[in-house]
Design an enzyme around this catalytic site. Structure first.
Site, PDB file in Angstrom:
ATOM      1  N   SER A 259       0.828  -1.285   0.090  1.00  0.00           N
ATOM      2  CA  SER A 259       0.074  -0.074  -0.038  1.00  0.00           C
ATOM      3  C   SER A 259       0.660   1.210   0.166  1.00  0.00           C
ATOM      4  O   SER A 259       1.944   1.296   0.329  1.00  0.00           O
ATOM      5  CB  SER A 259      -1.043  -0.035   1.208  1.00  0.00           C
ATOM      6  OG  SER A 259      -0.594   1.006   2.144  1.00  0.00           O
ATOM      7  N   LYS A 260       0.281   2.147  -0.424  1.00  0.00           N
ATOM      8  CA  LYS A 260       1.125   3.515  -0.366  1.00  0.00           C
ATOM      9  C   LYS A 260       1.731   3.960   0.779  1.00  0.00           C
ATOM     10  O   LYS A 260       2.688   4.554   0.984  1.00  0.00           O
ATOM     11  CB  LYS A 260      -0.060   4.672  -1.040  1.00  0.00           C
ATOM     12  CG  LYS A 260      -0.412   4.829  -2.671  1.00  0.00           C
ATOM     13  CD  LYS A 260      -0.906   6.152  -2.559  1.00  0.00           C
ATOM     14  CE  LYS A 260      -2.284   5.765  -3.727  1.00  0.00           C
ATOM     15  NZ  LYS A 260      -2.782   6.774  -4.081  1.00  0.00           N
ATOM     16  N   ARG A 261       0.786   3.551   1.790  1.00  0.00           N
ATOM     17  CA  ARG A 261       1.150   4.049   3.131  1.00  0.00           C
ATOM     18  C   ARG A 261       2.244   3.264   3.651  1.00  0.00           C
ATOM     19  O   ARG A 261       2.928   3.444   4.864  1.00  0.00           O
ATOM     20  CB  ARG A 261      -0.262   4.138   4.035  1.00  0.00           C
ATOM     21  CG  ARG A 261      -0.913   5.261   3.886  1.00  0.00           C
ATOM     22  CD  ARG A 261      -2.284   5.137   4.334  1.00  0.00           C
ATOM     23  NE  ARG A 261      -2.962   4.213   3.664  1.00  0.00           N
ATOM     24  CZ  ARG A 261      -3.705   4.304   2.548  1.00  0.00           C
ATOM     25  NH1 ARG A 261      -3.624   5.149   1.862  1.00  0.00           N
ATOM     26  NH2 ARG A 261      -4.315   3.292   1.862  1.00  0.00           N
TER      27      ARG A 261
END
Ligand code: GLU
Ligand code: ZN
Length: 491
Positions: A259-261
């Site tokens: 995920s981007k995070r």
């Protein structure tokens, strides 16, 4: 075969630090454009004022430059379809939305969120498709007047054709969407703000994009975009419908989508750790593509020469940090030593280095660099490998000390000191002979004999080749450090 008509685009939204998935998308588009001697259009999709920021925009540009990408049209260089920031193209989208409405390809939808939710829940409960139900498709003039009188603010919705949509995905082959799975969708918000669903394909059409290469997460937007293209073609706005290719998901730890995070996804992390752009790009190119069955390490030029969409794989790719590091290490070793020394410099200064700037010694660094180049996988490793040259005293590492100072370290160090004092300091071999001879007197092999010397001088049990290190550090500083260790051992 090169095809100079290829026009691909990289069109991120500036919403935070760039992540590796985004870099992979940029890389595949860039490589495809360069392979074909076509064009890469760089477009900024900054229509979401609440999430986009100028800082992220600057970061994006800085990241693209650092990675070594160039573009043929876009920010800072302009081009025939300028502007390339969607926030500066609002009039265009407004105009297209009006045309779609006038031609009946779109309509105003007055449904409130509550109404939509209630109908969706009911459809679900009845086991029916739960997307938008077409409620406002064909409202009468009276119904519209009544909604307007209530003060409702309509959104603009695109009217999907009632037929299946089939396309040939460049990576996944033929894909068909049935109409019940692709309901009419919003293209302009009630406040007049155009949505991604409109601006992205409109710009692809106006910018005459031939190939849309993007992540698999956007696959479900493709049937909508194809339908919209059809309408845009009818209106004379689009000249062609691009081909679509969806790049496979990138999986992180535990086989979950990266995920981007995820901290592991942040491009800045790789920059700060000292990945070379070419090392990182080499690794990222393997996420969904392969150079050849038996070669994982190659230059960007070789990648570009070989890159073809036919070789992109639809299976999810696993992000493997160890492999990324190992490939980066190979690229570090491919640098010529001057370039390596220059690339390390940021890590040899504050804030990465923990010695004073005036204690950095350029000549010592240039002398040790060839020995260090074979040892580091990321440039930030350099600091711990060479700190013994620039710190006034070696780092104190209790674990290393305990491990190395076993048996009779005082006896060994005393002998080694005497032999080193008499050695030829212009020759690492002579220093090695000295320690070897000291070890023999104490019944120790070289490995065991050099451990206390290494810890006394560098503070650590592992490091660069010891005798070259001692030669570069110099006789006085080496002997002083051995004396200090002896003092500590006998205190
Ligand atoms: N701005 C979109 C994104 O960042 C682009 C998606 C696309 O390539 O169509 O996800
Ligand atoms: Zn409606």
């Amino acid at each position: 075969m090169a095809n100079a008509n290829v026009r691909v685009r990289f069109c991120p939204s500036p919403t935070g630090n760039p992540h590796v998935g985004l870099v992979r998308t940029a890389l595949f588009n860039w490589a495809y454009a360069r392979h074909n001697q076509g064009s890469l259009v760089f477009r900024i999709e900054d229509t979401d004022a609440a999430r986009d920021s100028e800082e992220s925009y600057e970061q994006l540009l800085d990241s693209m430059r650092w990675l070594g990408f160039d573009w043929d049209e876009g920010p800072e260089i302009g081009g025939p379809h300028a502007p390339y920031r969607q926030s500066q193209r609002m009039d265009i989208y407004k105009d297209v939305a009006e045309k779609l409405l006038a031609a009946g390809h779109a309509y105003r939808c007055y449904c409130s969120t509550e109404e939509l939710d209630a109908r969706r829940d009911a459809a679900r409960a009845a086991g029916k498709p739960s997307g938008y139900d077409g409620h406002c498709r064909d409202l009468s003039a009276e119904q519209i007047a009544a909604y307007e009188a209530e003060g409702r603010q309509p959104i603009v919705r695109f009217r999907m054709p009632d037929e299946a949509i089939t396309f040939e995905d460049l990576v996944r082959g033929e894909i068909t969407y049935q109409p019940e799975n692709v309901p009419d969708f919003g293209i302009v918000r009630a406040n007049g703000a155009p949505l991604y669903t409109l601006v992205n394909p409109v710009d692809d059409a106006l910018m005459e994009i031939t190939h849309v290469l993007r992540g698999e997460d956007l696959l479900s937007s493709t049937p909508r975009q194809i339908a919209l293209y059809k309408a845009l073609t009818e209106l004379g706005i689009a000249k062609l419908t691009p081909a679509f290719g969806h790049l496979p998901y990138v999986m992180g730890e535990g086989n979950k989508k990266l995920s981007k995070r995820d901290p592991q996804a942040s491009l800045n992390l790789y920059r700060e750790r000292g990945f070379l752009p070419e090392g990182l790009l080499n690794y990222l190119s393997l996420l969904g593509w392969s150079f050849s069955a038996d070669q994982d390490v190659f230059s960007i030029e070789d990648m570009v020469a070989k890159f073809d969409l036919a070789d992109v794989n639809a299976n999810p790719a696993r992000f493997d940090l160890k492999k990324a590091e190992s490939i980066n290490g190979d690229h570090i070793r491919m640098l010529d030593v001057k370039a390596f020394a220059a690339a390390c410099e940021p890590w040899l200064r504050a804030p990465f280095a923990n010695w004073a700037p005036e204690d950095f010694d350029q000549a010592a660094w240039e002398a040790i660099a060839p020995h260090a180049q074979t040892r580091v996988t990321v440039l930030s490793d350099i600091t711990a490998n060479v700190d013994f040259l620039f710190l006034k005293e070696p780092v104190e590492d209790e674990a290393s000390w305990t491990k190395a100072m076993k048996g009779d370290p005082v006896g060994l160090l005393t002998t080694a000191r005497a032999k080193l004092e008499a050695a030829d300091w212009a020759s690492a071999d002579s220093l090695k002979e000295a320690v070897l001879a000291a070890g023999e007197e104490h019944g120790l092999k070289l490995g065991k004999a050099q451990a206390p010397v290494r810890v006394a001088v560098t503070g650590r049990t592992v490091g660069l080749p010891l005798f070259e290190s001692l030669e570069i550090l110099g006789k006085d500083r080496t002997l002083t450090r051995i004396d200090a260790a002896l003092a500590k051992l006998t205190a």
